[in-house]
Design an enzyme around this catalytic site. Structure first.
Site, mmCIF file in Angstrom:
data_model
loop_
_atom_site.group_PDB
_atom_site.id
_atom_site.type_symbol
_atom_site.label_atom_id
_atom_site.label_comp_id
_atom_site.label_asym_id
_atom_site.label_seq_id
_atom_site.Cartn_x
_atom_site.Cartn_y
_atom_site.Cartn_z
ATOM 1 N N PRO A 165 -1.702 -3.760 1.942
ATOM 2 C CA PRO A 165 -1.338 -2.340 1.900
ATOM 3 C C PRO A 165 -2.161 -1.598 0.846
ATOM 4 C CG PRO A 165 0.607 -3.755 1.814
ATOM 5 C CD PRO A 165 -0.582 -4.636 1.639
ATOM 6 N N GLU A 166 -2.653 -0.413 1.215
ATOM 7 C CA GLU A 166 -3.418 0.396 0.263
ATOM 8 C C GLU A 166 -2.579 1.618 -0.129
ATOM 9 O OE1 GLU A 166 -7.603 0.679 1.166
ATOM 10 O OE2 GLU A 166 -7.511 -1.141 2.380
ATOM 11 N N LYS A 225 -0.999 1.104 -6.030
ATOM 12 C CA LYS A 225 -0.301 0.194 -5.125
ATOM 13 C C LYS A 225 1.037 -0.274 -5.700
ATOM 14 C CE LYS A 225 -4.761 -1.524 -3.513
ATOM 15 N NZ LYS A 225 -5.597 -2.733 -3.412
ATOM 16 N N ARG A 260 -13.663 -10.227 -1.477
ATOM 17 C CA ARG A 260 -12.966 -9.440 -0.466
ATOM 18 C C ARG A 260 -13.983 -8.871 0.507
ATOM 19 N NH1 ARG A 260 -8.522 -6.942 -2.861
ATOM 20 N NH2 ARG A 260 -8.155 -6.072 -0.829
#
Ligand SMILES: [Zn+2]
Length: 263
Positions: free
Chosen positions: A2-3, A51, A248
């Site tokens: 989730p961003e 976040k 990432r």
């Protein structure tokens, strides 16, 4: 993962269910807070910061949660069955609603006055009330040798950007993710772009950075490795950034985003 946009919407969903109501149940299923009990206290508000989620409760208490990779808050009418097994880390309920924190990456209970110890390191939040584009640019350029791709993901520079918004922002800026920030003229413009994309999606259930929500058309580069660039037709590249085990995914168009170092 989730961003910032998803976390922002999660804060609003939690707020609608919990704000202003007295808790009739609080169940911390993490060893450190196993005996904590917020029953009888009113929830004041839930806010997002990058976040991170902060649920403030009367009596100078803040419940801090983070979704990390796969966490979520599931909200349902009070008395409904809670997700089974050991996936629920925290349960908060009033007489109307219950909120189950599933697979949360972090759960903390701290004094509201001490929130800074958990979130004080974060850079400006593009969806926060105190967004400061100049400060974001200053932080992004602190280490001129860092690549812009790595700098954008560092939450100390800008809070809320993850791999999706990083890739999409750099495509729209026409900047290779591998370029050192010291070589980039308009870092402030990149920070402003990231903010524009997060802002445009904060109220949408279906995320789109192209303005076209259709699957396969909703992103410029993210998740499109090997497919044609929507702008120039070249094949989209995919790679990994960052040192192991933190690497990432990154997606970019070598033609629209030139300036990749040789080798
Ligand atoms: Zn292209």
């Amino acid at each position: 993962m989730p961003e910032g946009d998803v976390v922002y919407r999660t804060a609003r969903r939690l707020g609608r269910a919990l704000d202003g109501r007295v808790l009739v149940r609080s169940d911390f299923r993490v060893p450190r807070y196993a005996t904590a009990d917020l029953t009888g206290r009113r929830v004041l508000e839930t806010v997002s910061r990058g976040k991170h989620l902060l649920t403030r409760v009367e009596g100078d208490l803040t419940v801090h949660t983070h979704l990390r990779m796969e966490g979520s808050w599931q909200i349902s009418p009070a008395g409904r069955r809670v997700p089974p097994g050991d996936v629920v880390r925290l349960l908060l309920a009033n007489t109307e609603w219950q909120a189950a924190g599933v697979r949360l990456g972090m759960v903390d209970l701290v004094a509201t006055a001490g929130e800074h110890r958990l979130i004080g390191h974060l850079g400006p939040d593009p969806l926060g009330p105190d967004w400061d584009v100049a400060e974001a640019a200053r932080r992004l350029t602190r280490d001129p040798r860092a690549t812009i791709g790595e700098a954008l993901l560092d939450q100390r520079n800008l809070a809320g950007v993850g791999t999706v918004y990083r890739a999409e922002t750099l495509f729209l800026a026409g900047v290779s993710p591998w370029r050192p920030v010291g070589e980039i003229e308009d870092v402030e413009g990149i920070a402003a772009l990231a903010r524009r994309l997060l802002h445009a999606n904060r109220d949408r259930a279906t995320r789109a950075t192209t303005g076209d929500p259709r699957p396969g058309r909703d992103m410029w580069v993210y998740g499109r490795a090997g497919r044609s660039c929507l702008r120039c037709g070249h094949r989209i590249s995919r790679g990994e950034m960052g040192a192991q085990p933190q690497e990432r995914l990154i997606f970019w168009c070598r033609h629209c985003q030139p300036g990749e170092p040789a080798g």
